[in-house]
Write a protein that holds these residues in place. Structure first.
Motif, PDB file in Angstrom:
ATOM      1  N   ALA A 100      -1.234 -47.051 -27.395  1.00 31.53           N
ATOM      2  CA  ALA A 100      -0.875 -45.942 -28.196  1.00 31.53           C
ATOM      3  C   ALA A 100      -1.209 -44.386 -27.584  1.00 31.53           C
ATOM      4  O   ALA A 100      -2.114 -43.707 -28.072  1.00 31.53           O
ATOM      5  CB  ALA A 100      -1.677 -46.132 -29.528  1.00 31.53           C
ATOM      6  N   MET A 101      -0.882 -44.556 -26.317  1.00 32.40           N
ATOM      7  CA  MET A 101      -1.317 -43.276 -25.446  1.00 32.40           C
ATOM      8  C   MET A 101      -0.900 -42.054 -25.949  1.00 32.40           C
ATOM      9  O   MET A 101       0.333 -41.899 -26.460  1.00 32.40           O
ATOM     10  CB  MET A 101      -0.665 -43.612 -24.127  1.00 32.40           C
ATOM     11  CG  MET A 101      -1.031 -42.340 -23.158  1.00 32.40           C
ATOM     12  SD  MET A 101      -0.882 -42.719 -21.361  1.00 32.40           S
ATOM     13  CE  MET A 101      -1.114 -41.337 -20.418  1.00 32.40           C
ATOM     14  N   GLY A 102      -1.847 -41.227 -26.065  1.00 30.51           N
ATOM     15  CA  GLY A 102      -1.561 -39.765 -26.825  1.00 30.51           C
ATOM     16  C   GLY A 102      -2.015 -39.697 -28.298  1.00 30.51           C
ATOM     17  O   GLY A 102      -1.945 -38.809 -28.943  1.00 30.51           O
ATOM     18  N   GLY A 103      -2.577 -40.778 -28.579  1.00 30.49           N
ATOM     19  CA  GLY A 103      -2.995 -40.884 -29.934  1.00 30.49           C
ATOM     20  C   GLY A 103      -4.526 -41.047 -30.322  1.00 30.49           C
ATOM     21  O   GLY A 103      -4.801 -40.845 -31.375  1.00 30.49           O
TER      22      GLY A 103
ATOM     23  N   ALA B  72      -5.504 -38.189 -32.602  1.00 29.13           N
ATOM     24  CA  ALA B  72      -5.022 -37.913 -34.014  1.00 29.13           C
ATOM     25  C   ALA B  72      -5.702 -39.164 -34.916  1.00 29.13           C
ATOM     26  O   ALA B  72      -5.839 -38.828 -36.201  1.00 29.13           O
ATOM     27  CB  ALA B  72      -3.318 -38.378 -34.106  1.00 29.13           C
TER      28      ALA B  72
END
Lengths: 198, 179
Positions: free
Chosen positions: A54-57, A60
Motif C-alpha cells: 500500500a505504498m503511499g498510504g 492516510a
C-alpha cells in the motif's frame, strides 16, 4: 537540502528506538520497507500497525486513525520514497489539521529497499517545504539524534499536526521483519484499543 | 432534468440516512456532482467528519485507519477514480477491513465526454479483480435498498463492497457550447 541529505548522520534505528521509547502511548503506523523494520526492531507492540505494501498510504492510514482517536498521539513512521508516493495526502491532512498526528519521515534520500536508487529528496526536493505549503502546524527538520527529545515532546503534546523530516544515513541495515499477516496486526491493534473483532 | 435533480436529492438523502443511522463518523471523498447533496449533508453534520481527498487511493487508506481507530468510514468517488485505487485496495484485502465505497458512474449513459468512457468500462472489472464485491443501483427506488445491503455486508459481514450508482440516476450534464 540535497547536500544536507547527503551529509546526514543520524542512525535510523537509534532514532526510531529512542523516539518510541519516549512516546510509549503512541499509536504507530509504519510505511513499507525500512521504516517498518526500524519500528519492529525498536520492539514489537500491538499498537504498531505495519504496512508491507500500500505504498503511499501510511500517512492516510494515520489520518483516519488520528481522527478516530483524538485523545491518542498517532505517529506515522515512514520513508522519503513512501511519502513521495503519497504527497497529496499532506494536503488532505493540511485541511483536517489533526492535532494528534505526527508524520516522521526517515529521509535517506534513497529508495533503500530496491537497490538504493536516489530519490527526489536527494535531488533538490524538500518534504519539509511541501509540508509547510500544506499548512502543517509544526514542520521540523532534524539533522541530529539530540533532536529526538523535543520531537517526542511535540508528539506527546498533540498540539498540532506535525511533519518531521529526519535526515538519516543511507545505511543498509539487516532487516528486522514484523508480522506480515494483515488481519492479525489489524485485530491486535484494535484489541489494544478495546475493540473486539466484529 | 429538473425532475432528475430533485430525484437525485431524494436518493442521496436516503444514502445520508443510511450512513447516519449506521454510525458512520468519517466520509472521505473526491467530489462528484452525483454526490453533491450527500457531501453537503455530511459537511453540515457535527457528528461526521468530511475528508476531502486529492486522489481516491488516499481514501482507501483513510477509511482503513478510521476502522483501526474504532470508527466506521465510507468512501465516495466517481468511476474515473476507481483506477487510482487498485494497488491501495491490497490494504483492504490483506487486512480484511470492512469497506464501503459509493461510486457514481460516468461514461456509461448519454456521455458527452469520451475521456470518461474507458474507466467506466473498467470500473466493475477493476474492483472485482481486487476482490471487491460490486452492487449496482440503476433506478432511484433501488438506491436505498442497495446501499443498505452493501452497508450491512461491509459493517456486519466484514466484506469489501462498492455500490455503483448508475449515470442514468444523475441525468445528463449540460454542456454549454455543445452542438
Amino acid at each position: 537540502m540535497s547536500q544536507a541529505v547527503a551529509n546526514a548522520g543520524i542512525e535510523r534505528r537509534a532514532f526510531v528506538s529512542e523516539l518510541l521509547e519516549k512516546c510509549p502511548q503512541a499509536l504507530v503506523v509504519t510505511g513499507l520497507g525500512s521504516s517498518s523494520y526500524d519500528v519492529f526492531a525498536a520492539g514489537d507492540r500491538p499498537e504498531n500497525f505495519y504496512l508491507w505494501g500500500a505504498m503511499g498510504g501510511a500517512a492516510a492510514v494515520g489520518l483516519g486513525l488520528a481522527l478516530a482517536q483524538p485523545e491518542r498521539s498517532v505517529v506515522v513512521v515512514t520513508g522519503d520514497g513512501e511519502q513521495l508516493m503519497g504527497l497529496g495526502v499532506l494536503a488532505t491532512i493540511g485541511v483536517q489539521q489533526p492535532a494528534n498526528l505526527s508524520i516522521v519521515v526517515l529521509d535517506n534520500g534513497h529508495f533503500g529497499e530496491t537497490g538504493m536508487q536516489r530519490s527526489h529528496t536527494s535531488q533538490g526536493v524538500s518534504l519539509a517545504a511541501i509540508a509547510r505549503g500544506c499548512s502543517f502546524k509544526h514542520v521540523i527538520e532534524i539533522q541530529e539524534q539530540g533532536a529526538v527529545g523535543p520531537l517526542a515532546d511535540t508528539v506527546n503534546a498533540r498540539a498540532g499536526c506535525t511533519l518531521a523530516q529526519v535526515l538519516v544515513r543511507a545505511d543498509e541495515l539487516p532487516r528486522a521483519l514484523p508480522p506480515r499477516d494483515g488481519v492479525h496486526i489489524k485485530n491486535r491493534f484494535r484489541a489494544a484499543l478495546g475493540f473486539a473483532p466484529f | 432534468m429538473d425532475d432528475v435533480i430533485e430525484s437525485s436529492a431524494t436518493w442521496q438523502e436516503e444514502i445520508f440516512s443510511i450512513l447516519k443511522e449506521g454510525g458512520v463518523r468519517q466520509v472521505a471523498y473526491v467530489p462528484d456532482a452525483g454526490h453533491s447533496h450527500l457531501i453537503k449533508r455530511v459537511v453540515a453534520d457535527p457528528d461526521m467528519r468530511d475528508v476531502v481527498l486529492t486522489t481516491e487511493e488516499e481514501g482507501i487508506a483513510t477509511v482503513s485507519g478510521a476502522w483501526l481507530g474504532g470508527q466506521r468510514a465510507v468512501l465516495l468517488m466517481q468511476s474515473s477514480g476507481v483506477g487510482n485505487c487498485i494497488n491501495m485496495l491490497s490494504l483492504i484485502q490483506n487486512c480484511r477491513f470492512p469497506f464501503l465505497c459509493l461510486i457514481t458512474m460516468r461514461g456509461e449513459w448519454a456521455e458527452f465526454n469520451p475521456w470518461q468512457v474507458p474507466m467506466a468500462k473498467a470500473t466493475q472489472p477493476s474492483l472485482e479483480a481486487m476482490g471487491v464485491r460490486v452492487l449496482r443501483a440503476n433506478r432511484p427506488q433501488e438506491v436505498a435498498e442497495t446501499v443498505s445491503a452493501g452497508f450491512d455486508a461491509a459493517f456486519q459481514g466484514g466484506e469489501s463492497v462498492a455500490v455503483l450508482l448508475a449515470q442514468s440516476l444523475i441525468g445528463r450534464k449540460k454542456w454549454v457550447g455543445a452542438k
